[in-house]
Design an enzyme around this catalytic site. Structure first.
Site, PDB file in Angstrom:
ATOM      1  N   SER A   1       0.704  -1.562  -0.033  1.00  0.00           N
ATOM      2  CA  SER A   1      -0.092  -0.187  -0.384  1.00  0.00           C
ATOM      3  C   SER A   1       0.987   0.680  -0.111  1.00  0.00           C
ATOM      4  CB  SER A   1      -1.075  -0.176   1.278  1.00  0.00           C
ATOM      5  OG  SER A   1      -2.011   0.789   1.130  1.00  0.00           O
TER       6      SER A   1
ATOM      7  N   ASP B   1      -2.070   6.191  -3.628  1.00  0.00           N
ATOM      8  CA  ASP B   1      -1.419   5.468  -3.152  1.00  0.00           C
ATOM      9  C   ASP B   1      -0.686   4.847  -3.427  1.00  0.00           C
ATOM     10  OD1 ASP B   1      -3.439   3.557  -2.275  1.00  0.00           O
ATOM     11  OD2 ASP B   1      -2.604   3.126  -1.159  1.00  0.00           O
TER      12      ASP B   1
ATOM     13  N   ASP C   1      -1.373   1.453  -3.825  1.00  0.00           N
ATOM     14  CA  ASP C   1      -1.887   0.530  -4.478  1.00  0.00           C
ATOM     15  C   ASP C   1      -3.424   0.990  -5.054  1.00  0.00           C
ATOM     16  OD1 ASP C   1      -3.157   0.356  -1.792  1.00  0.00           O
ATOM     17  OD2 ASP C   1      -3.964  -1.386  -2.255  1.00  0.00           O
TER      18      ASP C   1
ATOM     19  N   ASP D   1      -5.813   1.965  -4.035  1.00  0.00           N
ATOM     20  CA  ASP D   1      -7.132   2.024  -2.747  1.00  0.00           C
ATOM     21  C   ASP D   1      -7.206   2.883  -2.037  1.00  0.00           C
ATOM     22  OD1 ASP D   1      -5.245   1.204  -0.870  1.00  0.00           O
ATOM     23  OD2 ASP D   1      -6.346  -0.088  -0.244  1.00  0.00           O
TER      24      ASP D   1
END
EC number: 5.4.2.10
Length: 445
Positions: A102, A241, A243, A245
């Site tokens: 992340s 960010d 990833d 999400d």
């Protein structure tokens, strides 16, 4: 036996460290594969990743694990977490895997797992997989070993799904938008989707080299995009960010708009349009009291959960809500996705901007946040929250805040940190109570 691997959001740790390495990844593949070998159909898993250098190692180890127990593997390459969830469901896969840490630096990595419905696994599934990782797994016979293939159209499939989330009557023509992809998983798909919808896109954070993910860019490092929005005279900035999400928005004046304001906007707009389900919004204990008061003023409720998007999602599903998220920028919009999706949330913000005809600074700042302060204290071992000195400090702080503020003290789910958060109408009092608890924790450790 307690959890050794799974935390609040899958498995996360230093890449090639004691906890997360190629051996761990192969065990995850074998254990998760065996766990989902149900029925007599051909079993398959979808594996995506962000742009970390260690992603190659983790991907290959996972492929070895899954194929060794008889699962076919579909690899997508770099793709946002919500895209992996989407493809898992669309391709009738038994399980989906996202390799990402992340918003963490490049030298960390992680493994997130999704079930066949595209939702993150339940605690029970994770516990079963973790238990199986400690055991020797039954391997497939030679003629039943799985196959692996890489698909080339995964990005296009996700871009199409993202664009479908924007209302048909909304076009982005004339908007000038800075899109910061944090050198991460969305570096190709997010700018493309927004450009295809008509906007002029100024892309940044789109040159990953394996080592620069989240490095001075993205939703946790906003200075670069704030400056870029102002310098370019843009209408809006979108910061994702690693990833993708998570979403933080920047208005035309360079001011950051966090998840609380985004939830206030989407929740109130959807309520006005008759689209909001459940009569409110789901957020965590970290969301600002100002959000709660704003929603109450609209006749809506704020349901609070423990920190972690999995807990937000659980409350949404059980209570019939379709809007939820976290102050940090995870936005879960169940009408469009099964997990947090920064790009989908950004399009909802852009739809509100277009329909209002007003600048972002007017549309996106719906309430004044109550003074809130969060501080972290690192510890090495034990449980500082069980120390009597700390307990006494917490009790005193609660008494000082009374009924006009909130106090949240918790352990981090990913690091050895005690997080101390307080909020109230008096900023000075908030700072005093946070410092007093932090001092007590430091003394205890």
């Amino acid at each position: 036996m307690g959890r050794e691997f799974f935390g609040t959001d899958g498995i996360r740790g230093r890449a090639n460290g004691r906890k997360l390495n190629a051996s761990t990844a192969m065990k995850v593949g074998q254990a998760a594969g065996r766990h989902f070998l149900r029925g007599d159909h051909k079993h398959r898993v979808v594996i995506g990743k962000d742009t970390r250098l260690s992603g190659y190692m983790m991907e290959n180890a996972l492929v070895a694990g899954f194929t060794s127990v008889g699962m076919d593997v579909i690899m997508t390459g770099p793709l946002p977490t919500p895209a992996v969830a989407l493809l898992t469901r669309e391709m009738r896969a038994d399980i989906g895997v996202m390799i990402s840490a992340s918003h963490n630096p490049y030298d960390d990595n992680g493994i997130k797992l999704f079930g066949p419905d595209g939702f993150k696994l339940s605690d029970a599934d994770e516990e079963a997989i973790e238990a199986a990782m400690r055991e020797e797994q039954t391997l497939a016979e030679g003629d039943h070993i799985g196959r692996a293939r890489r698909i080339e159209d995964a990005r296009g499939r996700y871009i199409h799904a993202v664009k479908q989330s924007l209302p048909e009557d909304v076009r982005l023509d004339g908007l000038r938008i800075v899109v910061d992809c944090a050198h991460g998983a969305a570096y190709q798909v997010a700018p493309t989707a927004i450009w295809e919808l008509g906007a002029e896109v100024i892309a940044m954070g789109v040159a990953p080299n394996g080592l620069n993910i989240n490095d001075g860019v993205g939703s946790t490092h906003l200075e670069a995009i704030q400056k870029r929005v102002v310098d370019e005279g843009a209408d809006l900035g979108i910061a994702l960010d690693g990833d993708a999400d998570r979403l933080i928005v920047i208005d035309e004046k360079g001011r950051a708009v966090d998840g609380d304001q985004i939830m206030a906007l989407i929740g109130s707009r959807w309520a006005k349009d008759g689209r909001l389900k459940g009569g409110g919004v789901v957020a965590t204990v970290m969301s600002n009291l100002g959000l709660e008061r704003f929603l109450q003023g609209k006749g809506l409720e704020l349901v609070r959960t423990k920190v972690g998007d999995r807990y937000v999602l659980g409350a949404m599903k059980s209570g019939g809500y379709n809007v939820g998220g976290e102050q940090s920028g995870h936005m879960i919009l169940l009408d469009h996705a099964t997990t947090g999706d920064g790009t989908v949330a950004a399009l909802q913000v852009l739809a509100a901007l277009v329909r209002s005809g007003k600048p972002a600074s007017e549309v996106l700042h719906l309430f004044d946040p109550v003074p809130q302060l969060l501080k972290n204290v690192r510890y090495e071992s034990g449980d500082p929250l069980e120390n009597n000195l700390v307990k006494d400090a917490i009790a005193t702080a609660k008494g000082e805040l009374g009924g006009s503020g909130r106090l949240v003290i918790r352990k981090s789910g990913t690091e050895p940190l005690i997080r101390v958060m307080a909020e109230g109408d008096d900023a000075g009092e908030v700072e005093r109570v946070v410092d007093s608890i932090c001092d007590a924790v430091k003394a205890a450790v």
